[in-house]
Design an enzyme around this catalytic site. Structure first.
Site, PDB file in Angstrom:
ATOM      1  N   TYR A 124      36.302  25.877  11.394  1.00 29.90           N
ATOM      2  CA  TYR A 124      35.620  26.233  12.644  1.00 29.90           C
ATOM      3  C   TYR A 124      36.600  26.325  13.805  1.00 29.90           C
ATOM      4  CZ  TYR A 124      30.740  25.819  11.194  1.00 29.90           C
ATOM      5  OH  TYR A 124      29.513  26.019  10.622  1.00 29.90           O
ATOM      6  N   LYS A 147      36.842  20.424  -2.035  1.00 28.46           N
ATOM      7  CA  LYS A 147      37.155  21.455  -3.032  1.00 28.46           C
ATOM      8  C   LYS A 147      38.620  21.263  -3.424  1.00 28.46           C
ATOM      9  CE  LYS A 147      36.034  25.125  -5.440  1.00 28.46           C
ATOM     10  NZ  LYS A 147      35.039  25.099  -6.530  1.00 28.46           N
ATOM     11  N   ASP A 182      30.763  22.712  -4.953  1.00 28.15           N
ATOM     12  CA  ASP A 182      29.830  23.517  -5.754  1.00 28.15           C
ATOM     13  C   ASP A 182      28.940  22.610  -6.594  1.00 28.15           C
ATOM     14  OD1 ASP A 182      32.148  22.799  -7.106  1.00 28.15           O
ATOM     15  OD2 ASP A 182      32.347  24.684  -8.212  1.00 28.15           O
ATOM     16  N   ASP A 228      28.104  21.886   7.144  1.00 29.93           N
ATOM     17  CA  ASP A 228      27.158  22.854   7.706  1.00 29.93           C
ATOM     18  C   ASP A 228      26.219  23.340   6.600  1.00 29.93           C
ATOM     19  OD1 ASP A 228      26.046  24.723   9.550  1.00 29.93           O
ATOM     20  OD2 ASP A 228      27.269  26.293   8.632  1.00 29.93           O
ATOM     21  N   ASP A 258      21.996  21.929   5.589  1.00 28.40           N
ATOM     22  CA  ASP A 258      20.809  22.791   5.534  1.00 28.40           C
ATOM     23  C   ASP A 258      20.080  22.604   4.208  1.00 28.40           C
ATOM     24  OD1 ASP A 258      21.309  23.912   8.027  1.00 28.40           O
ATOM     25  OD2 ASP A 258      20.940  25.965   7.352  1.00 28.40           O
TER      26      ASP A 258
HETATM   27  C1  IPM Z   1      24.735  23.878  12.988  1.00 28.22           C
HETATM   28  C2  IPM Z   1      24.779  25.341  13.298  1.00 28.22           C
HETATM   29  C3  IPM Z   1      26.079  25.634  14.054  1.00 28.22           C
HETATM   30  C4  IPM Z   1      27.220  25.260  13.137  1.00 28.22           C
HETATM   31  C5  IPM Z   1      26.225  27.067  14.562  1.00 28.22           C
HETATM   32  C6  IPM Z   1      25.033  27.494  15.394  1.00 28.22           C
HETATM   33  C7  IPM Z   1      27.507  27.267  15.309  1.00 28.22           C
HETATM   34  O1  IPM Z   1      24.664  26.102  12.140  1.00 28.22           O
HETATM   35  O2  IPM Z   1      24.774  23.065  13.941  1.00 28.22           O
HETATM   36  O3  IPM Z   1      24.665  23.542  11.807  1.00 28.22           O
HETATM   37  O4  IPM Z   1      27.608  26.049  12.275  1.00 28.22           O
HETATM   38  O5  IPM Z   1      27.743  24.157  13.287  1.00 28.22           O
HETATM   39 MG    MG Z   2      24.224  24.952  10.402  1.00 29.39          MG
END
Ligand code: IPM
Ligand code: MG
Length: 359
Positions: free
Chosen positions: A143, A192, A224, A248, A252
Site C-alpha cells: 500500500y 507467502k 492461499d 485487507d 473481508d
Molecule cells: C479497507 C478498505 C481500504 C483498504 C480502501 C478503501 C483503501 O478496503 O479499509 O479494508 O484497502 O485498506
Molecule cells: Mg478492504
C-alpha cells in the site's frame, strides 16, 4: 471524572447518519459512567473534495492528531469515482492511517448468535458462533511501497512494491501477541513465504518475537491456504496476524462468513492512546439519507474506542451487551431483517441501543 476529545470524521454516504447514532450512544455512556466526551466534527473524503478541493485537508489531520481518538463513518461514493487518483476519497483513509501513525488494524470477525442463520456457511461449520481477530499491518507493505511506471520486458509497465522492515514487523507482531494474550493465546501468522522475500523476513521476525510470549501458540500459514481454511474450518482461528494487503483481503472474507458483516467494527491503533475507529462497511450511497443504514457497526466501533484507546472496559462492555440484547429482542434494520422481527430505521436502532444502556 475523565474527559476525552474525539474528532468525528462523518464522511460520505451513510457516514453522517451512523456516526450520529454512535455519538448519541457515547453521550449515554458519559451520563451513566460520569465521563465527558467532547466532539469536534471535521471533513475528509468526498465531502472534503467538494468543500476544499482535497480529500484530506491539513486542518482535518491536525485536529485528529490533537484529539484523544477519531471516530470515522465512511468515505467515498460514485460522485467522486472520476477524480484524479491522488485525490480519491480512499486516499483520505490512507492519509489518516499514515499521518496518525496507526500501524495496527484490529478487525474482529464475530458472529452474533441472533444472526447465525445469516452466515453463508453450513450450520455445523459455524456452530456456537465465531470469534476471530484479524490483526492487519496498516501503514506498510504494498500500500505504501515504491510504485510507478517503467520500461519492462514488454514495454511500459506499472509496478507496486511490497517492502517490510524488521522494525515494522516487530511492532505489529508485538501488538498481535498482546492481543492474543487477552484472548485464547493462539496466533496464526499469514504470509507467502514460499514466494516472497518480504514474507520470509516476516516469518523469521514473528518467530523471534514469539519467544517473548511463550504462552502463545504460534503457527504460520500461506495466504492461499489461510483463505481456504477460513471457509473450511474457521473455528481453528483465534488471532490472525498478517500484512496490509493480505489483511485487507482476509478480513473481508472473515467478516462475510460471520453473517454479521454489516455489524462489524474496526480499530486502527499505534503506539499511544490515539486510535481511529470505524465500521468495516462502506458509505452505501444507494441508501444514504433514507434512515435505512445499520448503525450497529459504528456503535460497536465506539465500544472498541472505549476499550483500546481509553481503557474503559466496563463502559465498552455496556455497549456490546446493549447491542446483543437489542438484537435478541428482535430489532432489525433492513439489511438484517428477517421474518417475525421488528423492522427499524437507523435512528430507532440507535435509540433502542442507547435506551438499553440506561437499563
Ligand atoms: C479497507 C478498505 C481500504 C483498504 C480502501 C478503501 C483503501 O478496503 O479499509 O479494508 O484497502 O485498506
Ligand atoms: Mg478492504
Amino acid at each position: 471524572m475523565a474527559e476525552f476529545n474525539i474528532a468525528v470524521v462523518s464522511g460520505d454516504g451513510i457516514g453522517p447518519e451512523v456516526t450520529a447514532e454512535a455519538v448519541n450512544v457515547l453521550k449515554k455512556i458519559g451520563e451513566k459512567f460520569n465521563h465527558i466526551f467532547n466532539f469536534k466534527y471535521v471533513l475528509a473524503g468526498g465531502c472534503a473534495i467538494d468543500e476544499f478541493g482535497v480529500c484530506l485537508p491539513e486542518e482535518t489531520l491536525e485536529i485528529c492528531k490533537q484529539s484523544d481518538s477519531v471516530l470515522l463513518g465512511a468515505v467515498g461514493g460514485p460522485k467522486w469515482d472520476n477524480v484524479e487518483n491522488k485525490n480519491r476519497p480512499e486516499k483520505a483513509l490512507l492519509g489518516l492511517r499514515d499521518g496518525l501513525g496507526l500501524f495496527t488494524n484490529l478487525r474482529p470477525a464475530t458472529m452474533y448468535k441472533a444472526l447465525a442463520n445469516a452466515s453463508p456457511l453450513k450450520p455445523e461449520i459455524v456452530e456456537d458462533g465465531l470469534d476471530i481477530m484479524i490483526v492487519r499491518e496498516l501503514t506498510g507493505g504494498i500500500y505504501f511501497g515504491d510504485r510507478g511506471y517503467r520500461q519492462g520486458k514488454y514495454g511500459e509497465e506499472a509496478y507496486d512494491t511490497e517492502a517490510y522492515s524488521k522494525k515494522e514487523i516487530e511492532r505489529i507482531a508485538r501488538n498481535a501477541f498482546d492481543v492474543a494474550m487477552q484472548r485464547n493465546k493462539n496466533l496464526v501468522s499469514v504470509d507467502k513465504a514460499n514466494v516472497l522475500e518480504s514474507s520470509r523476513l516476516w516469518r523469521k521476525t514473528v518467530d523471534e518475537i514469539s519467544k517473548e510470549y511463550p504462552e502463545v501458540k504460534v503457527s504460520h500459514m500461506y495466504v492461499d491456504n489461510a483463505s481456504m481454511q477460513l471457509v473450511r474450518n474457521p473455528k481453528q482461528f483465534d488471532v490472525i496476524l498478517t500484512s496490509n494487503m493480505f489483511g485487507d483481503i482476509l478480513s473481508d472474507e472473515a467478516s462475510m462468513i460471520t453473517g454479521s458483516i454489516g455489524l462489524l467494527p474496526s480499530a486502527s491503533i499505534g503506539d499511544g492512546r490515539l486510535g481511529m475507529y470505524e465500521p468495516i462497511h462502506g458509505s452505501a450511497p444507494d441508501i444514504a439519507g433514507q434512515n435505512k443504514a445499520n448503525p450497529i457497526a459504528t456503535i460497536l466501533s465506539v465500544a472498541m474506542m472505549l476499550k483500546y484507546s481509553f481503557k474503559l472496559d466496563k463502559e465498552a462492555k455496556a455497549i456490546e451487551d446493549a447491542v446483543i440484547s437489542v438484537l435478541e429482542k428482535g430489532y432489525r434494520t433492513p439489511d438484517i431483517m428477517s421474518e417475525g422481527m421488528i423492522l427499524v430505521g437507523t435512528k430507532e436502532m440507535g435509540k433502542v441501543i442507547a435506551d438499553e444502556i440506561n437499563m
